[in-house]
Design an enzyme around this catalytic site. Sequence first.
Site, PDB file in Angstrom:
ATOM      1  N   PRO A 119      72.753  21.152  52.495  1.00 17.97           N
ATOM      2  CA  PRO A 119      73.478  20.188  53.328  1.00 17.97           C
ATOM      3  C   PRO A 119      74.753  20.733  53.959  1.00 17.97           C
ATOM      4  O   PRO A 119      75.466  21.532  53.355  1.00 17.97           O
ATOM      5  CB  PRO A 119      73.818  19.060  52.342  1.00 17.97           C
ATOM      6  N   ASN A 120      74.969  20.284  55.169  1.00 17.15           N
ATOM      7  CA  ASN A 120      76.169  20.573  55.970  1.00 17.15           C
ATOM      8  C   ASN A 120      76.212  21.994  56.531  1.00 17.15           C
ATOM      9  O   ASN A 120      77.111  22.319  57.298  1.00 17.15           O
ATOM     10  CB  ASN A 120      77.464  20.279  55.179  1.00 17.15           C
TER      11      ASN A 120
ATOM     12  N   ARG B 115      82.470  23.917  61.085  1.00 20.52           N
ATOM     13  CA  ARG B 115      82.852  23.333  59.799  1.00 20.52           C
ATOM     14  C   ARG B 115      83.845  24.258  59.069  1.00 20.52           C
ATOM     15  O   ARG B 115      83.498  25.395  58.728  1.00 20.52           O
ATOM     16  CB  ARG B 115      81.591  23.186  58.936  1.00 20.52           C
TER      17      ARG B 115
ATOM     18  N   TYR C 102      84.408  28.952  55.917  1.00 19.15           N
ATOM     19  CA  TYR C 102      83.010  29.358  56.111  1.00 19.15           C
ATOM     20  C   TYR C 102      82.786  30.303  57.300  1.00 19.15           C
ATOM     21  O   TYR C 102      81.658  30.744  57.513  1.00 19.15           O
ATOM     22  CB  TYR C 102      82.137  28.106  56.278  1.00 19.15           C
TER      23      TYR C 102
ATOM     24  N   ALA D  12      76.189  22.167  48.537  1.00 18.40           N
ATOM     25  CA  ALA D  12      76.704  21.294  47.469  1.00 18.40           C
ATOM     26  C   ALA D  12      75.660  21.027  46.379  1.00 18.40           C
ATOM     27  O   ALA D  12      76.022  20.802  45.212  1.00 18.40           O
ATOM     28  CB  ALA D  12      77.187  19.979  48.071  1.00 18.40           C
TER      29      ALA D  12
ATOM     30  N   HIS E  52      75.647  22.725  42.899  1.00 16.52           N
ATOM     31  CA  HIS E  52      76.474  22.263  41.784  1.00 16.52           C
ATOM     32  C   HIS E  52      75.935  20.993  41.129  1.00 16.52           C
ATOM     33  O   HIS E  52      76.466  20.555  40.116  1.00 16.52           O
ATOM     34  CB  HIS E  52      77.907  22.006  42.290  1.00 16.52           C
TER      35      HIS E  52
ATOM     36  N   ASP F 141      64.664  22.668  39.002  1.00  9.48           N
ATOM     37  CA  ASP F 141      63.326  22.475  38.431  1.00  9.48           C
ATOM     38  C   ASP F 141      62.242  22.967  39.385  1.00  9.48           C
ATOM     39  O   ASP F 141      61.247  23.557  38.952  1.00  9.48           O
ATOM     40  CB  ASP F 141      63.090  21.002  38.104  1.00  9.48           C
TER      41      ASP F 141
ATOM     42  N   HIS G  41      76.246  32.312  48.809  1.00  7.78           N
ATOM     43  CA  HIS G  41      77.281  31.404  49.323  1.00  7.78           C
ATOM     44  C   HIS G  41      78.173  32.184  50.266  1.00  7.78           C
ATOM     45  O   HIS G  41      78.496  33.350  49.996  1.00  7.78           O
ATOM     46  CB  HIS G  41      78.141  30.831  48.187  1.00  7.78           C
ATOM     47  N   LEU G  42      78.597  31.514  51.317  1.00 11.23           N
ATOM     48  CA  LEU G  42      79.537  32.144  52.249  1.00 11.23           C
ATOM     49  C   LEU G  42      80.887  32.347  51.575  1.00 11.23           C
ATOM     50  O   LEU G  42      81.506  33.403  51.669  1.00 11.23           O
ATOM     51  CB  LEU G  42      79.707  31.242  53.489  1.00 11.23           C
ATOM     52  N   SER G  43      81.357  31.314  50.893  1.00 12.06           N
ATOM     53  CA  SER G  43      82.676  31.375  50.254  1.00 12.06           C
ATOM     54  C   SER G  43      82.529  31.888  48.822  1.00 12.06           C
ATOM     55  O   SER G  43      81.431  31.871  48.256  1.00 12.06           O
ATOM     56  CB  SER G  43      83.311  29.981  50.253  1.00 12.06           C
TER      57      SER G  43
ATOM     58  N   ARG H 206      87.362  28.700  44.040  1.00 16.92           N
ATOM     59  CA  ARG H 206      87.573  27.386  44.651  1.00 16.92           C
ATOM     60  C   ARG H 206      87.690  26.295  43.580  1.00 16.92           C
ATOM     61  O   ARG H 206      87.998  26.592  42.439  1.00 16.92           O
ATOM     62  CB  ARG H 206      86.433  27.106  45.653  1.00 16.92           C
TER      63      ARG H 206
ATOM     64  N   ARG I  24      82.991  23.546  41.961  1.00 19.65           N
ATOM     65  CA  ARG I  24      82.139  24.505  42.696  1.00 19.65           C
ATOM     66  C   ARG I  24      81.853  25.752  41.878  1.00 19.65           C
ATOM     67  O   ARG I  24      81.039  26.595  42.255  1.00 19.65           O
ATOM     68  CB  ARG I  24      82.824  24.938  43.995  1.00 19.65           C
TER      69      ARG I  24
HETATM   70  C1  DQA Z   1      78.752  26.854  49.929  1.00 22.61           C
HETATM   71  C2  DQA Z   1      79.721  26.477  48.803  1.00 22.61           C
HETATM   72  C3  DQA Z   1      79.458  25.060  48.309  1.00 22.61           C
HETATM   73  O1  DQA Z   1      80.370  24.725  47.277  1.00 22.61           O
HETATM   74  C4  DQA Z   1      79.628  24.054  49.436  1.00 22.61           C
HETATM   75  O2  DQA Z   1      79.299  22.769  48.994  1.00 22.61           O
HETATM   76  C5  DQA Z   1      78.872  24.433  50.658  1.00 22.61           C
HETATM   77  C6  DQA Z   1      78.791  25.834  51.058  1.00 22.61           C
HETATM   78  C7  DQA Z   1      79.060  28.234  50.529  1.00 22.61           C
HETATM   79  O3  DQA Z   1      78.190  28.765  51.195  1.00 22.61           O
HETATM   80  O4  DQA Z   1      80.156  28.751  50.365  1.00 22.61           O
HETATM   81  O5  DQA Z   1      78.410  23.565  51.386  1.00 22.61           O
HETATM   82  O6  DQA Z   1      77.444  26.913  49.384  1.00 22.61           O
END
Ligand code: DQA
Length: 151
Positions: free
Chosen positions: A9-10, A17, A22, A77, A80, A87, A100-102, A107, A111
């Site tokens: 998501p997102n 964003r 990111y 997200a 987490h 599963d 993950h990008l970050s 953080r 996370r």
């Molecule tokens: C993320 C880190 C997650 O905590 C966050 O919810 C994201 C992006 C990352 O790529 O750094 O949406 O997965």
Amino acid sequence: MKILVLHGPNLNLLGTREPGVYGRASLAEIDAQLVSWAQQRGISLRCVQSNHEGALVDSVQAAVSQQVDGVLINAAAYTHTSIALRDALLATALPFVEVHLSNIHGRERFRQRSLLADRAVGVVCGFGALSYRLGLEGLVAALERQADERN
Ligand code: DQA
């Protein structure tokens, strides 16, 4: 070799964003880089993004009948929170790499926990869009090693 790239998501909002966290690359740019890297090596790679947990679970389940060899996943997200995604990955027994990008470990506390990491082949985080490329290289190397061991 067939790889499925799953974005949670997102991540469709990448580029605009929170660019300080990111980066400025859009999801389409990241996917195009991965496809190009894979094509040069004769690897078939498909990218899927969804904001919905169930749709991500469906994609993981479908990967088996699509003869996917491994999954590169940024569950965002859901990393987490999602026991369902964990599963699904365990049920298919598909090797997967978490990216993950970050740097999630630098953080918020919530996370810093991943429900996927302990079963991943490896985890890459903190390198922005490059995390995906590094994760893909690692996944391909692991799959090649696995294939060598079988022969
Ligand atoms: C993320 C880190 C997650 O905590 C966050 O919810 C994201 C992006 C990352 O790529 O750094 O949406 O997965």
